[in-house]
Design a protein around this motif. Structure first.
Motif, short mmCIF file in Angstrom:
data_model
loop_
_atom_site.label_atom_id
_atom_site.label_comp_id
_atom_site.label_asym_id
_atom_site.label_seq_id
_atom_site.Cartn_x
_atom_site.Cartn_y
_atom_site.Cartn_z
N LEU A 147 6.04 3.09 9.01
CA LEU A 147 6.32 3.73 7.73
C LEU A 147 7.83 3.87 7.58
O LEU A 147 8.50 4.42 8.45
CB LEU A 147 5.66 5.11 7.68
CG LEU A 147 5.98 5.98 6.47
CD1 LEU A 147 5.38 5.37 5.21
CD2 LEU A 147 5.46 7.39 6.70
N ILE A 148 8.38 3.38 6.46
CA ILE A 148 9.80 3.47 6.18
C ILE A 148 9.96 4.37 4.96
O ILE A 148 9.40 4.09 3.90
CB ILE A 148 10.40 2.07 5.89
CG1 ILE A 148 10.12 1.14 7.06
CG2 ILE A 148 11.89 2.17 5.60
CD1 ILE A 148 10.29 -0.32 6.74
N THR A 149 10.69 5.47 5.12
CA THR A 149 10.88 6.43 4.04
C THR A 149 12.36 6.60 3.75
O THR A 149 13.21 6.37 4.60
CB THR A 149 10.27 7.80 4.39
OG1 THR A 149 10.88 8.30 5.57
CG2 THR A 149 8.77 7.69 4.57
N GLU A 150 12.64 7.05 2.54
CA GLU A 150 14.02 7.31 2.12
C GLU A 150 14.05 8.65 1.42
O GLU A 150 13.42 8.85 0.38
CB GLU A 150 14.49 6.22 1.17
CG GLU A 150 15.86 6.47 0.61
CD GLU A 150 16.19 5.56 -0.54
OE1 GLU A 150 16.84 6.03 -1.48
OE2 GLU A 150 15.79 4.38 -0.50
N ASP A 151 14.75 9.58 2.01
CA ASP A 151 15.01 10.85 1.35
C ASP A 151 16.52 11.01 1.40
O ASP A 151 17.22 10.30 0.71
CB ASP A 151 14.28 11.99 2.07
CG ASP A 151 14.25 13.27 1.27
OD1 ASP A 151 14.64 13.25 0.09
OD2 ASP A 151 13.84 14.30 1.82
N GLU A 152 17.03 11.86 2.26
CA GLU A 152 18.48 11.88 2.46
C GLU A 152 18.86 10.83 3.50
O GLU A 152 20.00 10.38 3.54
CB GLU A 152 18.93 13.27 2.88
CG GLU A 152 18.82 14.25 1.74
CD GLU A 152 19.52 15.55 2.02
OE1 GLU A 152 20.38 15.59 2.92
OE2 GLU A 152 19.22 16.52 1.32
N ASP A 153 17.93 10.49 4.37
CA ASP A 153 18.14 9.46 5.39
C ASP A 153 17.06 8.40 5.23
O ASP A 153 15.98 8.68 4.71
CB ASP A 153 18.03 10.05 6.81
CG ASP A 153 19.13 11.05 7.12
OD1 ASP A 153 20.27 10.80 6.71
OD2 ASP A 153 18.82 12.07 7.76
N ILE A 154 17.34 7.22 5.71
CA ILE A 154 16.31 6.18 5.80
C ILE A 154 15.73 6.29 7.20
O ILE A 154 16.46 6.22 8.19
CB ILE A 154 16.88 4.78 5.54
CG1 ILE A 154 17.41 4.71 4.11
CG2 ILE A 154 15.80 3.72 5.77
CD1 ILE A 154 18.13 3.42 3.78
N GLU A 155 14.42 6.51 7.27
CA GLU A 155 13.76 6.73 8.55
C GLU A 155 12.60 5.77 8.72
O GLU A 155 11.96 5.38 7.74
CB GLU A 155 13.26 8.16 8.67
CG GLU A 155 14.35 9.19 8.65
CD GLU A 155 13.84 10.61 8.83
OE1 GLU A 155 14.60 11.45 9.29
OE2 GLU A 155 12.66 10.88 8.50
N VAL A 156 12.35 5.43 9.98
CA VAL A 156 11.21 4.58 10.33
C VAL A 156 10.36 5.34 11.33
O VAL A 156 10.87 5.90 12.30
CB VAL A 156 11.67 3.25 10.97
CG1 VAL A 156 10.48 2.45 11.46
CG2 VAL A 156 12.47 2.44 9.97
N ARG A 157 9.07 5.38 11.06
CA ARG A 157 8.10 5.98 11.99
C ARG A 157 7.12 4.89 12.38
O ARG A 157 6.31 4.45 11.58
CB ARG A 157 7.39 7.15 11.34
CG ARG A 157 6.47 7.89 12.29
CD ARG A 157 5.82 9.08 11.62
NE ARG A 157 6.78 10.00 11.06
CZ ARG A 157 7.27 11.08 11.67
NH1 ARG A 157 6.88 11.36 12.88
NH2 ARG A 157 8.14 11.86 11.07
N ALA A 158 7.22 4.44 13.63
CA ALA A 158 6.36 3.37 14.14
C ALA A 158 5.00 3.93 14.51
O ALA A 158 4.87 5.11 14.87
CB ALA A 158 7.00 2.71 15.35
#
Length: 176
Positions: A147-158
């Motif tokens: 899952l790749i999300t964008e809020d204040e940071d771009i994060e990946v949760r494998a």
């Protein structure tokens, strides 16, 4: 005491028989049912409306190919009180991973979360809290189910990881 156990056992058997009879009367759900909500390649997400018991809305299912069993992936519902559930967005990654953003709004306030399901194994591989938003926050699903999300940071949760990994520069808002 033995009389109470016997009565409980009889009640359980009666309830099981009633539920089995109700299930037998219900038509088998097929991948061609309902109203198409999202389609991409072999994937079809569809809604089946319901109404009763003070609630109304639709259950949402996904099928990866017409010969598969429908997999529950979301719900849109409201009731006469203050509660509601909604699936605001879907994202399809690779050939088998379906991501979604869900919200729940009730007396305790609103909440939002992401989920990624593996349509082959029929299991949720990623869940992440996202906070409540009026519209779905930006997200993608990678070919490996991350899952790749964008809020204040771009994060990946494998899949299988406990924490997200930040990809953007620390201290710099991703939208900048």
């Amino acid at each position: 005491m033995a009389g109470l156990r016997g009565a409980v056992a009889a009640l359980v058997l009666l309830l099981a028989a009633v539920l089995a009879a109700a299930e037998a009367k219900r038509p088998k759900l097929r991948c061609s049912a309902g109203l198409t909500l999202y389609a991409e390649g072999r994937l079809r997400v569809f809604g089946v409306p319901f109404h009763g018991g003070g609630e109304w809305g639709s259950d949402e299912y996904a099928c990866l190919g017409a010969r598969r069993r429908p997999l529950p992936v979301g719900v849109v519902s409201s009731n006469g009180g203050t509660g509601s559930l909604d699936t605001l967005a879907f994202a399809f990654g690779g050939g088998r991973y379906l991501g979604s953003y869900h919200t729940s709004d009730g007396e305790g306030g609103g909440e939002g979360w992401f989920a990624v399901v593996d349509l082959e194994t029929r299991r949720t591989v990623v869940e992440a809290d996202a906070g409540w938003h009026d519209t779905a926050p930006p997200f993608r699903v990678a070919a490996n189910g991350a899952l790749i999300t964008e809020d204040e940071d771009i994060e990946v949760r494998a899949p299988g990881s406990r924490h997200a990994k930040t990809l953007s520069t620390p201290g710099v808002t991703a939208t900048d």
